[in-house]
Design an enzyme around this catalytic site. Structure first.
Site, PDB file in Angstrom:
ATOM      1  N   ASP A  23     -42.556  52.972  17.777  1.00 11.76           N
ATOM      2  CA  ASP A  23     -42.994  53.085  19.175  1.00 11.76           C
ATOM      3  C   ASP A  23     -43.606  54.455  19.476  1.00 11.76           C
ATOM      4  OD1 ASP A  23     -41.641  50.653  19.240  1.00 11.76           O
ATOM      5  OD2 ASP A  23     -39.833  51.542  20.098  1.00 11.76           O
ATOM      6  N   GLU A 219     -45.236  43.387  25.104  1.00 10.38           N
ATOM      7  CA  GLU A 219     -44.500  44.640  25.270  1.00 10.38           C
ATOM      8  C   GLU A 219     -45.435  45.826  25.058  1.00 10.38           C
ATOM      9  OE1 GLU A 219     -41.437  44.381  22.308  1.00 10.38           O
ATOM     10  OE2 GLU A 219     -42.802  44.813  20.646  1.00 10.38           O
TER      11      GLU A 219
END
Length: 336
Positions: A23, A219
């Protein structure tokens, strides 16, 4: 020989950081780059949360320890997806926490921490509560051209109204200030295509162990304004599968409505390369040192699928829309 060495010196090859770095978010501040990555339940060598790397060129990264001081009750909790912005002399970090003593009763929740320096350490200052969702992750702060700040994030939807599919989708809310949401969230995009399925016949403890025929995932939102339109990029599908990649939806207004026309068959911006790159996604955008060339910073699995590693590739704005010039796995020109 000297020419070959000179050519090699002017290139990079993904990954640009070989350690675990899921991420990834990169902040460019005063000529330096600061990369923040998910640590989950883990801690960095200095006992902090979120791995911090620094660089001057987006390619050569140095480990700078951890970014966030563990808040009270952090034992056993998962910390995911940090993003950092600078506003009026303060650096604000947005992230989510779930599990452990701090999140056991409320599910995954968005939080914010602050620091006076980009490298931290950041101190948690607040909760960005979304009372109608038990799962809120991947906070992305965005400042519009009029100066107003917004927060994009991902949250669960368990209904199938209007042809949408149950799963994690994208929303936006206005920030009243840097640590408070207006509570006026609007849906940006929900799953409606086959490729975004996370898992079939998935039982969800958060929702009274209800089993969903298909559970989908959108997401990692990241917003860019280009030629007067708002592009909300996101990652879709299961991050363990070859289907995982980056797509986008587009709107004329920051609050929408957003359209993902063209996304029916799979991710258009960044997608797996069979035999070479698996699971590229959960990205951020950053400019190279020339202040013009735009790069996607993303993670992708190593060959053994034990680590998600830091990768970069150029983004091109084409007549068909934004497209990443990757994922690359061979030598590429160094960012200018």
């Amino acid at each position: 020989m000297h020419q070959a060495a000179a050519r090699a010196a002017r290139t990079y090859t993904n990954p640009v950081y070989a350690g675990q770095f899921p991420d990834p978010f990169v902040l460019r501040h005063q000529g330096r780059y600061y990369a923040f990555g998910t640590t989950g339940q883990g801690r960095t060598s200095d006992g902090r949360i979120f791995t911090l790397l620094t660089s001057t060129n987006l390619v050569d990264w140095k480990n700078a320890g951890g970014a966030l001081t563990p808040p009270a009750g952090a034992e056993g909790a998962d910390f995911w997806a940090p993003e950092v912005v600078y506003h009026n002399g303060t650096f604000y970090m947005y992230y989510s926490i779930g599990g452990g003593a701090i999140g056991a009763s409320v599910g995954h929740r968005l939080h914010v921490a602050t620091s006076k320096t980009p490298e931290g350490p950041y101190q948690q200052v607040g909760l960005l509560d979304v009372p109608d969702s038990k799962f809120t992750i991947d906070a992305h702060p965005y400042r519009d051209t009029d100066g107003q700040w917004y927060l994009f994030y991902a949250r669960d939807f368990i209904d199938s109204n209007d042809g949408y599919r149950p799963g994690t989708g994208l929303v936006v809310d206005r920030l009243v200030n840097m640590t408070s949401l207006a509570g006026e969230s609007r849906t940006v995009m929900r799953a409606r295509h086959d490729w975004t399925v996370f898992e079939k016949n998935r039982t969800m403890p958060l929702y009274n162990n209800q089993t969903f025929k298909e559970w989908h995932t959108l997401e990692g939102p990241f917003v860019r304004k280009h030629n007067g339109k708002y592009y909300c990029f996101y990652s879709g599908a299961n991050f363990l599968t070859p289907r995982y990649g980056v797509d986008y939806c587009v709107a004329n207004s920051i609050l929408g409505p957003y359209s993902d026309a063209g996304a029916e068959k799979g991710p258009r911006v960044l997608h797996a390369v069979d035999g070479h790159v698996r699971g590229p996604g959960h990205h951020s955008h950053v400019l190279s040192s020339d202040g013009k060339t735009e790069y996607l910073v993303y993670h992708a699995w190593d060959k053994s699928m034990k680590e998600r590693q830091l990768c970069i590739d150029k983004l091109a704005w084409t007549a068909q829309g934004p497209r990443c010039q990757g994922p690359s796995y061979t030598p590429q020109p160094l960012p200018s």
